[in-house]
Scaffold this active site. Sequence first.
Site, short mmCIF file in Angstrom:
data_model
loop_
_atom_site.label_atom_id
_atom_site.label_comp_id
_atom_site.label_asym_id
_atom_site.label_seq_id
_atom_site.Cartn_x
_atom_site.Cartn_y
_atom_site.Cartn_z
N GLU A 187 0.87 -1.00 0.11
CA GLU A 187 0.09 0.15 -0.38
C GLU A 187 0.72 1.29 0.22
OE1 GLU A 187 -2.98 0.42 -0.65
OE2 GLU A 187 -3.90 -1.39 0.62
N SER A 190 -30.15 -28.01 51.98
CA SER A 190 -28.98 -28.19 53.42
C SER A 190 -27.55 -27.74 52.69
CB SER A 190 -29.66 -29.94 53.17
OG SER A 190 -30.14 -30.66 53.41
#
Length: 679
Positions: free
Chosen positions: A82, A342
């Site tokens: 690029e 419990s």
Amino acid sequence: MRARWFIALAAGLWLAATGRDQFEAWVDATDLPSLHVETSVQVLDRKGALLRAYTVADGRWRLAVDLDDVDPRYIDMLLTYEDRRFYDHAGVDLRSMARALWQAATSGRIVSGGSTLTMQVARLLEEGTTGEVGGKLRQMRVALALERRLSKDQILSLYLQLAPFGGNLEGVRAASLSYFGKEPRRLTPAESALLVAIPQSPETRRPDRAADRAEAARDRVLARAVRFHLIDEDEATAALSEHIPGTRQPFPAYAPHLADRARAEDPARATQDLTIDLDLQKKLEKLALQSVQGRGDQLQIAIVVADHASGEILASVGSAAFTADARQGYVDMTIALRSPGSTLKPLVYGLAFDQGLAHPETMIDDRPMVFGTYAPQNFDKLFHGEIRLREALQMSLNIPAVALTDALGPAKLLSALGKAGVAYKIPGDQPGLAVALGGVGVTLQDMVQLYAAIARGGVALPLTWRKDGERAEGQRLISAVAAWEVGDILAGLAPPPGAPSNRLAYKTGTSYGHRDAWAIGFDGRHVIGVWMGRADGTPVPGAFGAEVAAPVLFQAFNRLKPQLDPQPPAPAATLLVSNPQLPLPLQRFRPRGAVFAAAPDAPAVAFPPDGSEVELLPSGLKVSVRGGTAPFTWLLDGMPVAVAMREREAMLPSPGIGFVTLSVIDAAGRSARATVRLW
């Protein structure tokens, strides 16, 4: 002549300087777009791995990324393809632009572009056009201004975040996660080349929609990489054969419930750093899903794992799957109020040990008792007579737990819950003895916090799931001795069938109506809690904590680590003796009102216990007496059937099936009786 030449030269230099100054002022006066780029909120685990990400306001995926987060070879390919002179130009590359114009003029078509990466960043920041002359001039001006405000690396980082990759994907990190399912730190040459190629025409080169075009563009990038010696021929050949991803992968969404909580708590924070361990979270989410499969479409599960030494939560599974299905997967069951069954009993016993009311070897009566108008029963509807507290807790008997709570007072139990950081909810706001058996609303996360306090030697410490969260000071809940005694009892509980035999201290619980099944356990370092039930609170017939949740608890520990950390040794002050060696007040539990009860050495029917159901043997009814002085006389429904018996055990003649009142009288005339049902 010479004078005029000097005058002309001076005038030319003055005009050039004036033009340069005006140009510089023009660039400096550029109205720049906002350089703050909104990125996706990301939730990270304790090591910085991505747990979950959210789209930005307009629905696009745009994740924060720095140069160090990206494979260097991708950067090299990007700059080579690029903008080879990126680090040399000032934002506009006149040489590159002149070349592009010459190629266009001589060939009659655009061969290459003249835009630099800085110009592309300028366009992306303003979401401008690419082809119009005015738009190109604006990009050049902004690019020149950007180069004066930012470093090259900062400009490149902006490109890495803003580059379009098709659909709602922006930035190299979002693209790598979506197309390859991984972070861009380590990319193959083929993957790097594809990510370089897509932004040039993001919609026509989307791999998930135009794989052939994406492949052709990728191959051109690879060819250029070979030409400039970024990769060799062999690497290029391998890269050319690499498959183009034909679909997008979903973004990570681990610990989704906790991630949502973190974001809701601090929505302005761009990065949420949690204490979660991603690898463990993955394993337990998979375990959760497996655990509900084949059990109907409504059974749900939640799992919490914590390091009880630090108080950090390492995994939090709010449901079997984060979906809007029959299981109501969007509901976070780690923070939903449920009945603990419990699982509160260990705290009751720990408080009783801490208050000096009892010891693990203390004997207690498991027989029908009435506490005011409350008459609790054991889960199996049976009674076991006199039994050690150690065994009573391991068997999860209800009556001993209620008797201990009655001696402590329910307020003491609730105060301890508050000190442990448990945000409980009492139905009707009327606390009573039923709290000990689960008559209270709590969350799984809070229950894990409670058990972490026991595992930590009785010191309560708030659990935390934020990596940078405040670490509160712990406060003592029960003594170190009482905490160790509870842990030692729970570690003696047999593991569920098929589970490894180890010293995992754990407790199960089942709420009234089988609405909640629990299993919570700890070793020397970690604590894990498992809840199973239905999110809407409807019963799950046949669901018991010991049978449903306990196996998942043991499997969770197996996924956490290969072997358990050992439990700590007993504190020096621990009284490690059998019942006869205990101080007399601790040998047998004395409930409230014990002053009116029978003397400790009075006779009592040891077997069968009062209220029990007993199978009648062909040889008759076997009985035994505890306490008292021989000889003993046995009566059935008031009729003597055995007289002057010296032994404490006897076989009485069969009275037939049905209810019978069994009585025993010792040599001092003291008596005891029990009503049982024979079958």
